[in-house]
Design a protein around this motif. Structure first.
Motif, mmCIF file in Angstrom:
data_model
loop_
_atom_site.group_PDB
_atom_site.id
_atom_site.type_symbol
_atom_site.label_atom_id
_atom_site.label_comp_id
_atom_site.label_asym_id
_atom_site.label_seq_id
_atom_site.Cartn_x
_atom_site.Cartn_y
_atom_site.Cartn_z
ATOM 1 N N LEU A 66 -17.145 -30.258 -9.230
ATOM 2 C CA LEU A 66 -17.465 -28.835 -9.135
ATOM 3 C C LEU A 66 -18.563 -28.674 -8.098
ATOM 4 O O LEU A 66 -19.469 -29.498 -8.026
ATOM 5 C CB LEU A 66 -17.992 -28.304 -10.476
ATOM 6 N N THR A 67 -18.501 -27.613 -7.319
ATOM 7 C CA THR A 67 -19.622 -27.335 -6.428
ATOM 8 C C THR A 67 -20.736 -26.680 -7.229
ATOM 9 O O THR A 67 -20.502 -26.146 -8.315
ATOM 10 C CB THR A 67 -19.213 -26.411 -5.263
ATOM 11 N N TYR A 68 -21.921 -26.704 -6.660
ATOM 12 C CA TYR A 68 -23.037 -26.010 -7.309
ATOM 13 C C TYR A 68 -22.694 -24.533 -7.487
ATOM 14 O O TYR A 68 -22.997 -23.926 -8.508
ATOM 15 C CB TYR A 68 -24.321 -26.175 -6.481
ATOM 16 N N GLY A 69 -22.032 -23.958 -6.492
ATOM 17 C CA GLY A 69 -21.623 -22.553 -6.576
ATOM 18 C C GLY A 69 -20.615 -22.305 -7.681
ATOM 19 O O GLY A 69 -20.701 -21.297 -8.389
ATOM 20 N N ASP A 70 -19.640 -23.219 -7.840
ATOM 21 C CA ASP A 70 -18.662 -23.099 -8.930
ATOM 22 C C ASP A 70 -19.375 -23.062 -10.276
ATOM 23 O O ASP A 70 -19.083 -22.220 -11.127
ATOM 24 C CB ASP A 70 -17.700 -24.291 -8.950
ATOM 25 N N LEU A 71 -20.290 -23.994 -10.444
ATOM 26 C CA LEU A 71 -21.017 -24.086 -11.709
ATOM 27 C C LEU A 71 -21.859 -22.839 -11.950
ATOM 28 O O LEU A 71 -21.879 -22.295 -13.059
ATOM 29 C CB LEU A 71 -21.885 -25.350 -11.712
ATOM 30 N N ALA A 72 -22.530 -22.360 -10.922
ATOM 31 C CA ALA A 72 -23.321 -21.135 -11.048
ATOM 32 C C ALA A 72 -22.432 -19.952 -11.428
ATOM 33 O O ALA A 72 -22.803 -19.133 -12.278
ATOM 34 C CB ALA A 72 -24.069 -20.849 -9.743
ATOM 35 N N GLY A 90 -19.757 -32.231 0.082
ATOM 36 C CA GLY A 90 -19.005 -32.901 -0.974
ATOM 37 C C GLY A 90 -19.803 -33.954 -1.711
ATOM 38 O O GLY A 90 -19.261 -34.749 -2.467
ATOM 39 N N LEU A 91 -21.121 -33.940 -1.490
ATOM 40 C CA LEU A 91 -22.005 -34.926 -2.107
ATOM 41 C C LEU A 91 -22.941 -34.268 -3.111
ATOM 42 O O LEU A 91 -23.289 -33.094 -2.962
ATOM 43 C CB LEU A 91 -22.842 -35.621 -1.034
ATOM 44 N N PRO A 92 -23.391 -35.022 -4.115
ATOM 45 C CA PRO A 92 -24.419 -34.503 -5.018
ATOM 46 C C PRO A 92 -25.712 -34.230 -4.246
ATOM 47 O O PRO A 92 -25.933 -34.793 -3.163
ATOM 48 C CB PRO A 92 -24.629 -35.626 -6.033
ATOM 49 N N GLY A 93 -26.576 -33.418 -4.813
ATOM 50 C CA GLY A 93 -27.853 -33.112 -4.182
ATOM 51 C C GLY A 93 -28.765 -34.323 -4.122
ATOM 52 O O GLY A 93 -28.589 -35.304 -4.846
ATOM 53 N N GLU A 94 -29.757 -34.238 -3.258
ATOM 54 C CA GLU A 94 -30.697 -35.342 -3.069
ATOM 55 C C GLU A 94 -31.525 -35.624 -4.309
ATOM 56 O O GLU A 94 -32.059 -36.715 -4.453
ATOM 57 C CB GLU A 94 -31.610 -35.045 -1.882
ATOM 58 N N GLY A 95 -31.645 -34.676 -5.201
ATOM 59 C CA GLY A 95 -32.425 -34.877 -6.419
ATOM 60 C C GLY A 95 -31.750 -35.776 -7.433
ATOM 61 O O GLY A 95 -32.353 -36.170 -8.424
ATOM 62 N N LEU A 96 -30.497 -36.116 -7.202
ATOM 63 C CA LEU A 96 -29.776 -36.991 -8.111
ATOM 64 C C LEU A 96 -30.228 -38.423 -7.853
ATOM 65 O O LEU A 96 -29.797 -39.067 -6.903
ATOM 66 C CB LEU A 96 -28.269 -36.856 -7.903
#
Length: 121
Positions: free
Chosen positions: A28-34, A74-80
């Motif tokens: 899921l994209t961050y936008g999808d989840l939001a 298509g990658l997770p955020g840097e905070g992961l």
């Protein structure tokens, strides 16, 4: 007036969404989840996803938050910070039988830190 949910309660919702996504082998994209959560933007997800990331790490579970990705890269955020090898870790998430676990529970009392809200009962 509807009661506002705190971060641990929202993290419980996101947990359920991510478990379903893992079962379907999708990201899921961050936008999808939001959008699913009815948020105005994806910028508020970091702390919610952080609760899930830390829970998975503390309980030796595959990093479920690896399924949430940036729309462009298509990658997770840097905070992961719990991912060592993205393809391998994503495959571990997909293969794990999340439905064999008891659902994440939310205690019926207040006054605990965000970390203590996570339990399987």
């Amino acid at each position: 007036m509807a009661e506002r949910m705190n971060r641990p309660a929202r993290a419980m919702q996101v947990w359920q969404i991510l478990v379903a996504a893992a079962h379907e082998r999708r990201t899921l994209t961050y936008g999808d989840l939001a959008d699913i959560l009815g948020f105005g933007g994806a910028g508020v997800l970091a702390q919610i996803l952080g609760l899930i990331m830390n829970y998975c790490k503390s309980n030796n579970l595959p990093p479920l938050t690896v399924l949430v990705v940036n729309q462009n890269s298509g990658l997770p955020g840097e905070g992961l910070t719990t991912v060592d090898n993205l393809p391998r870790d994503r495959e571990l998430v997909y293969r794990y039988n999340w439905y064999s676990r008891f659902p994440v529970g939310f205690p019926r009392f207040h006054g605990h830190t965000a970390k203590s809200f996570w339990c399987f009962s």
